[in-house]
Design a protein around this motif. Structure first.
Motif, mmCIF file in Angstrom:
data_model
loop_
_atom_site.group_PDB
_atom_site.id
_atom_site.type_symbol
_atom_site.label_atom_id
_atom_site.label_comp_id
_atom_site.label_asym_id
_atom_site.label_seq_id
_atom_site.Cartn_x
_atom_site.Cartn_y
_atom_site.Cartn_z
ATOM 1 N N ASP A 209 0.804 -1.217 0.000
ATOM 2 C CA ASP A 209 0.000 0.000 0.000
ATOM 3 C C ASP A 209 0.844 1.278 0.000
ATOM 4 N N GLY A 210 2.024 1.193 0.548
ATOM 5 C CA GLY A 210 2.859 2.396 0.642
ATOM 6 C C GLY A 210 3.832 2.567 -0.501
ATOM 7 N N TRP A 211 3.517 2.010 -1.661
ATOM 8 C CA TRP A 211 4.478 2.053 -2.779
ATOM 9 C C TRP A 211 4.711 3.478 -3.294
ATOM 10 N N LYS A 212 3.788 4.389 -3.029
ATOM 11 C CA LYS A 212 3.950 5.767 -3.505
ATOM 12 C C LYS A 212 4.810 6.618 -2.570
ATOM 13 N N ASP A 213 5.113 6.104 -1.393
ATOM 14 C CA ASP A 213 5.830 6.921 -0.412
ATOM 15 C C ASP A 213 7.192 7.375 -0.919
ATOM 16 N N GLY A 214 7.929 6.454 -1.538
ATOM 17 C CA GLY A 214 9.258 6.799 -2.045
ATOM 18 C C GLY A 214 9.187 7.918 -3.073
ATOM 19 N N PHE A 215 8.211 7.843 -3.980
ATOM 20 C CA PHE A 215 8.051 8.882 -4.984
ATOM 21 C C PHE A 215 7.641 10.205 -4.338
ATOM 22 N N ARG A 216 6.807 10.126 -3.300
ATOM 23 C CA ARG A 216 6.386 11.348 -2.607
ATOM 24 C C ARG A 216 7.571 12.014 -1.914
ATOM 25 N N TYR A 217 8.465 11.211 -1.356
ATOM 26 C CA TYR A 217 9.650 11.773 -0.714
ATOM 27 C C TYR A 217 10.557 12.440 -1.749
ATOM 28 N N MET A 218 10.630 11.855 -2.948
ATOM 29 C CA MET A 218 11.421 12.467 -4.016
ATOM 30 C C MET A 218 10.821 13.811 -4.425
ATOM 31 N N GLN A 219 9.496 13.887 -4.445
ATOM 32 C CA GLN A 219 8.850 15.170 -4.735
ATOM 33 C C GLN A 219 9.109 16.176 -3.629
ATOM 34 N N ASP A 220 9.135 15.698 -2.377
ATOM 35 C CA ASP A 220 9.431 16.596 -1.255
ATOM 36 C C ASP A 220 10.814 17.222 -1.407
ATOM 37 N N GLY A 221 11.762 16.449 -1.937
ATOM 38 C CA GLY A 221 13.125 16.934 -2.084
ATOM 39 C C GLY A 221 13.382 17.688 -3.367
ATOM 40 N N THR A 222 12.386 17.822 -4.208
ATOM 41 C CA THR A 222 12.559 18.529 -5.487
ATOM 42 C C THR A 222 11.462 19.583 -5.679
ATOM 43 N N ASN B 84 8.758 20.309 -3.988
ATOM 44 C CA ASN B 84 8.245 21.003 -2.813
ATOM 45 C C ASN B 84 9.225 21.989 -2.198
ATOM 46 N N ILE B 85 10.444 22.042 -2.731
ATOM 47 C CA ILE B 85 11.405 23.061 -2.276
ATOM 48 C C ILE B 85 11.973 23.820 -3.479
ATOM 49 N N LEU B 86 11.162 23.969 -4.525
ATOM 50 C CA LEU B 86 11.632 24.644 -5.731
ATOM 51 C C LEU B 86 12.116 26.059 -5.446
ATOM 52 N N SER B 87 11.410 26.757 -4.567
ATOM 53 C CA SER B 87 11.796 28.137 -4.257
ATOM 54 C C SER B 87 13.179 28.193 -3.621
ATOM 55 N N LEU B 88 13.454 27.261 -2.716
ATOM 56 C CA LEU B 88 14.770 27.233 -2.077
ATOM 57 C C LEU B 88 15.856 26.922 -3.101
ATOM 58 N N LEU B 89 15.572 25.990 -3.992
ATOM 59 C CA LEU B 89 16.538 25.635 -5.026
ATOM 60 C C LEU B 89 16.820 26.818 -5.952
ATOM 61 N N ILE B 90 15.776 27.545 -6.298
ATOM 62 C CA ILE B 90 15.945 28.696 -7.183
ATOM 63 C C ILE B 90 16.783 29.775 -6.508
#
Length: 351
Positions: free
Chosen positions: A63-76, A78-84
């Motif tokens: 059931d938690g197969w999407k968690d890894g992908f969600r964490y990758m989104q958190d690190g990319t 979801n912090i786009l402003s910080l990266l910019i």
């Protein structure tokens, strides 16, 4: 006369392209391509709308197969402003170091990041971490440009540079020491600005102030059509600058065009004709072009009429990602962002 227009545009474009500030912004956005692609692929793999695929992944990984992908989104994503903030300030430091006393690009990036965090008001009531995502891109770009320019300028004054020369310390220590006073002034400036914004305007942060300003600007116009034209125009101008215009102006859409849709529904229910032509549904359905569709048209145009082998090679590399609505390769590879020539079709789309 008309035959000289392409040559004039080409010369004008080259002059603008060489402006250090625009070069720095474009380079900073280009640095982000790997992380943006990671976030795009993670989002694609987690939300692919195929029931067979979704069931297969759940059966294999649970059931938690999407968690890894969600964490990758958190690190990319979801912090786009910080990266910019980091990437643009770093690029600006690289562009200006050849003309002024050397300033460490890493220190410039750290100061810009601190300035952005300072003006974001993390400790203020009502702050949301979502503001570090795509919503805060516009503020991050402005903050990184202003803070980096201010810090680099202050660092050029010898009176503000603490000079320490010891036998055991290297150039890195000396650079860090010389940056102390300029960094204090720069970050302190944004802290003071945030105090003024919060206390005077009674808002939680600059993002809320920007949303209120945009809404009030549009609400001054009583014409639904004029608001719609201005809304679409600003979105495409922001896109040409590499800013997600729809996200920046989402508060405007929610405040003006969503109520317009409700007003139309109320009129229809009472047996009258709707009066609001421009609504959020209308704009999303009939005005905005999807990123995948427009990018595919560009790739097709390069295949058909492209004169340069490197652009055709880029189009071949971008074809498969574009089919899955991953447009960064073609957007930044040509580049489209911050390109005066490509501003013309953006404005034509707005018209």
């Amino acid at each position: 006369m008309f035959s000289k227009i392409p040559e004039i545009i080409y010369i004008y474009n080259k002059k603008i392209e060489n402006i250090p500030l625009l070069v720095a912004i474009r380079s900073g956005l280009t640095y982000m391509i790997p992380l943006v692609l990671i976030g795009s692929v993670a989002l694609l793999l987690s939300s692919l709308p195929l029931p067979a695929y979704q069931n297969m992944m759940e059966n294999i990984f649970g059931d938690g197969w999407k968690d890894g992908f969600r964490y990758m989104q958190d690190g990319t994503f979801n912090i786009l402003s910080l990266l910019i903030a980091v990437c643009i300030s770093y690029s600006l430091a690289i562009e200006t170091n050849g003309k002024r006393d050397y300033v460490s690009p890493i220190i410039v990036s750290l100061v810009a990041l601190s300035s952005f965090m300072t003006i974001s008001g993390i400790s203020n009531e009502g702050f949301s971490i979502a503001k570090f995502g795509a919503i805060g891109i516009f503020t991050a770009m402005l903050t990184s440009i202003i803070s980096s320019s201010l810090f680099i300028k202050l660092s050029s004054f010898n009176i503000l540079r603490i000079k320490v020369f010891t036998d055991g310390a290297g150039s890195l220590f000396n650079n860090a020491m010389s940056a102390i006073i300029p960094a204090i002034i720069t970050v302190g400036t944004f802290a003071g600005l945030n105090v003024i914004i919060v206390d005077y305007f009674k808002v939680s942060d600059i993002q809320q102030l920007l949303s209120i300003f945009l809404r009030s600007f549009f609400l001054q116009t009583n014409s639904n059509l004029a608001n719609g034209v201005l809304f679409v125009f600003l979105i495409h101008v922001l896109w040409s600058l590499g800013i997600h215009g729809s996200n920046v102006l989402e508060s405007v859409a929610q405040a003006i065009f969503v109520p317009a849709l409700a007003e139309n529904a109320s009129l229809i229910m009472s047996g009258q004709n709707p009066t609001m032509i421009i609504t959020k549904t209308f704009v999303d359905t009939f005005v905005f072009m999807g990123g995948c569709g427009t990018s595919l048209c560009l790739v097709a145009a390069i295949f058909i009429a492209g004169k340069y082998k490197n652009q055709k090679h880029l189009a071949r590399l971008s074809l498969l990602p574009v089919l899955f609505n991953i447009n960064e390769l073609i957007m930044f590879g040509i580049p489209i962002v911050l390109n005066p020539v490509y501003l013309i079709p953006f404005l034509n789309m707005a018209a």
